[in-house]
Motif scaffolding. Structure first.
Motif, PDB file in Angstrom:
ATOM      1  N   UNK A 183       5.776   5.672   1.483  1.00  0.00           N
ATOM      2  CA  UNK A 183       5.781   6.619   2.589  1.00  0.00           C
ATOM      3  C   UNK A 183       5.103   6.124   3.853  1.00  0.00           C
ATOM      4  N   UNK A 184       4.746   4.841   3.862  1.00  0.00           N
ATOM      5  CA  UNK A 184       4.035   4.287   5.008  1.00  0.00           C
ATOM      6  C   UNK A 184       4.212   2.770   4.983  1.00  0.00           C
ATOM      7  N   UNK A 185       4.549   2.223   6.122  1.00  0.00           N
ATOM      8  CA  UNK A 185       4.794   0.783   6.188  1.00  0.00           C
ATOM      9  C   UNK A 185       3.542  -0.035   5.882  1.00  0.00           C
ATOM     10  N   UNK A 186       2.404   0.360   6.429  1.00  0.00           N
ATOM     11  CA  UNK A 186       1.168  -0.406   6.221  1.00  0.00           C
ATOM     12  C   UNK A 186       0.755  -0.417   4.747  1.00  0.00           C
ATOM     13  N   UNK A 187       0.861   0.730   4.097  1.00  0.00           N
ATOM     14  CA  UNK A 187       0.526   0.799   2.668  1.00  0.00           C
ATOM     15  C   UNK A 187       1.492  -0.056   1.863  1.00  0.00           C
ATOM     16  N   UNK A 188       2.777   0.004   2.212  1.00  0.00           N
ATOM     17  CA  UNK A 188       3.774  -0.808   1.514  1.00  0.00           C
ATOM     18  C   UNK A 188       3.478  -2.295   1.681  1.00  0.00           C
ATOM     19  N   UNK A 189       3.143  -2.714   2.893  1.00  0.00           N
ATOM     20  CA  UNK A 189       2.832  -4.120   3.137  1.00  0.00           C
ATOM     21  C   UNK A 189       1.579  -4.549   2.371  1.00  0.00           C
ATOM     22  N   UNK A 190       0.595  -3.662   2.281  1.00  0.00           N
ATOM     23  CA  UNK A 190      -0.602  -3.977   1.486  1.00  0.00           C
ATOM     24  C   UNK A 190      -0.213  -4.202   0.027  1.00  0.00           C
ATOM     25  N   UNK A 191       0.619  -3.318  -0.535  1.00  0.00           N
ATOM     26  CA  UNK A 191       1.033  -3.455  -1.929  1.00  0.00           C
ATOM     27  C   UNK A 191       1.822  -4.752  -2.129  1.00  0.00           C
ATOM     28  N   UNK A 192       2.709  -5.046  -1.195  1.00  0.00           N
ATOM     29  CA  UNK A 192       3.531  -6.255  -1.316  1.00  0.00           C
ATOM     30  C   UNK A 192       2.700  -7.539  -1.303  1.00  0.00           C
ATOM     31  N   UNK A 193       1.496  -7.479  -0.739  1.00  0.00           N
ATOM     32  CA  UNK A 193       0.640  -8.668  -0.626  1.00  0.00           C
ATOM     33  C   UNK A 193      -0.546  -8.648  -1.590  1.00  0.00           C
ATOM     34  N   UNK A 194      -0.491  -7.749  -2.562  1.00  0.00           N
ATOM     35  CA  UNK A 194      -1.567  -7.616  -3.547  1.00  0.00           C
ATOM     36  C   UNK A 194      -1.047  -8.018  -4.928  1.00  0.00           C
ATOM     37  N   UNK A 195      -1.805  -8.811  -5.680  1.00  0.00           N
ATOM     38  CA  UNK A 195      -1.366  -9.134  -7.043  1.00  0.00           C
ATOM     39  C   UNK A 195      -1.165  -7.856  -7.863  1.00  0.00           C
ATOM     40  N   UNK A 211      12.653  -0.388   0.755  1.00  0.00           N
ATOM     41  CA  UNK A 211      12.388   0.415  -0.440  1.00  0.00           C
ATOM     42  C   UNK A 211      10.892   0.616  -0.643  1.00  0.00           C
ATOM     43  N   UNK A 212      10.105  -0.429  -0.420  1.00  0.00           N
ATOM     44  CA  UNK A 212       8.646  -0.298  -0.564  1.00  0.00           C
ATOM     45  C   UNK A 212       8.112   0.696   0.456  1.00  0.00           C
ATOM     46  N   UNK A 213       8.605   0.630   1.666  1.00  0.00           N
ATOM     47  CA  UNK A 213       8.177   1.575   2.707  1.00  0.00           C
ATOM     48  C   UNK A 213       8.521   3.004   2.305  1.00  0.00           C
ATOM     49  N   UNK A 231      15.372  -7.725   2.717  1.00  0.00           N
ATOM     50  CA  UNK A 231      15.045  -6.668   3.681  1.00  0.00           C
ATOM     51  C   UNK A 231      15.121  -5.293   3.017  1.00  0.00           C
ATOM     52  N   UNK A 232      16.079  -5.148   2.097  1.00  0.00           N
ATOM     53  CA  UNK A 232      16.194  -3.886   1.369  1.00  0.00           C
ATOM     54  C   UNK A 232      14.920  -3.602   0.576  1.00  0.00           C
ATOM     55  N   UNK A 233      14.322  -4.637  -0.007  1.00  0.00           N
ATOM     56  CA  UNK A 233      13.078  -4.443  -0.759  1.00  0.00           C
ATOM     57  C   UNK A 233      11.931  -3.992   0.147  1.00  0.00           C
ATOM     58  N   UNK A 249      15.967 -12.865  -9.576  1.00  0.00           N
ATOM     59  CA  UNK A 249      15.195 -12.300 -10.687  1.00  0.00           C
ATOM     60  C   UNK A 249      13.861 -11.742 -10.206  1.00  0.00           C
ATOM     61  N   UNK A 250      13.221 -12.440  -9.281  1.00  0.00           N
ATOM     62  CA  UNK A 250      11.960 -11.955  -8.726  1.00  0.00           C
ATOM     63  C   UNK A 250      12.140 -10.656  -7.965  1.00  0.00           C
ATOM     64  N   UNK A 251      13.198 -10.574  -7.157  1.00  0.00           N
ATOM     65  CA  UNK A 251      13.465  -9.339  -6.421  1.00  0.00           C
ATOM     66  C   UNK A 251      13.775  -8.198  -7.385  1.00  0.00           C
ATOM     67  N   UNK A 252      14.471  -8.497  -8.476  1.00  0.00           N
ATOM     68  CA  UNK A 252      14.774  -7.469  -9.478  1.00  0.00           C
ATOM     69  C   UNK A 252      13.494  -6.947 -10.124  1.00  0.00           C
ATOM     70  N   UNK A 253      12.539  -7.842 -10.398  1.00  0.00           N
ATOM     71  CA  UNK A 253      11.256  -7.419 -10.975  1.00  0.00           C
ATOM     72  C   UNK A 253      10.505  -6.500 -10.016  1.00  0.00           C
ATOM     73  N   UNK A 254      10.484  -6.859  -8.741  1.00  0.00           N
ATOM     74  CA  UNK A 254       9.793  -6.041  -7.738  1.00  0.00           C
ATOM     75  C   UNK A 254      10.493  -4.689  -7.605  1.00  0.00           C
ATOM     76  N   UNK A 255      11.806  -4.711  -7.580  1.00  0.00           N
ATOM     77  CA  UNK A 255      12.579  -3.462  -7.469  1.00  0.00           C
ATOM     78  C   UNK A 255      12.285  -2.548  -8.659  1.00  0.00           C
TER      79      UNK A 255
END
Length: 149
Positions: free
Chosen positions: A102-114, A96-98, A91-93, A131-137
């Motif tokens: 600066x926007x939830x929709x943009x963050x969700x788009x990035x999270x679902x894009x290769x 953090x992406x949001x 949930x923290x990730x 390890x995966x969460x650390x890479x994303x962070x």
């Protein structure tokens, strides 16, 4: 944690408000640890899944269950320590992406894009391991500091 210190005018992220977690769970290490030790309520998990219905599979993988049994976790008074810590860190990730975008929709788009920096993986597909969460962070931190290499 510094990403979570940047607040919107409403005092926090949309997702944090929807899930019902107090802000200090993410801004105060002692509160985070105490919350993990006490265990996160199944209600919090249910709210998280409801807040992000497109990511139900993330929570299924995170809790090592199947889609048909996820609802059983909702009824638990508290999840175990490992499950609580993984859920809170995941949930923290999202939060953090949001903040970074600066926007939830943009963050969700990035999270679902290769993402090339993640070997072409979608960030959300890496949430089920530490390890995966650390890479994303790390990728989010680079974006927040303008490093795109």
């Amino acid at each position: 944690m510094e990403l979570l210190d940047q607040t919107k005018t409403n005092g926090g992220s949309e997702m944090m408000a929807e899930v019902g977690l107090p802000r200090d769970v993410y801004t105060d290490q002692e509160v985070f640890i105490r919350t993990v030790r006490e265990g996160v309520s199944g209600r919090i998990l249910k709210k998280a899944v409801s807040a992000m219905p497109d990511d139900r599979k993330v929570f299924v993988r995170l809790l090592e269950t199947d889609s048909g049994n996820l609802h059983r976790f909702y009824k638990r008074k508290s999840l175990g320590r490992a499950q609580s810590e993984e859920l809170l860190d995941t949930l923290k990730l999202y939060i953090e992406a949001e903040k970074v975008f600066g926007d939830r929709e943009i963050a969700e788009d990035w999270l679902h894009t290769p993402v090339p920096a993640l070997s072409g993986s979608r960030p959300v597909d890496l949430f089920d391991t530490f390890a995966g969460r650390a890479m994303v962070r790390q990728a989010l931190r680079k974006i927040s500091f303008g490093e795109f290499s």
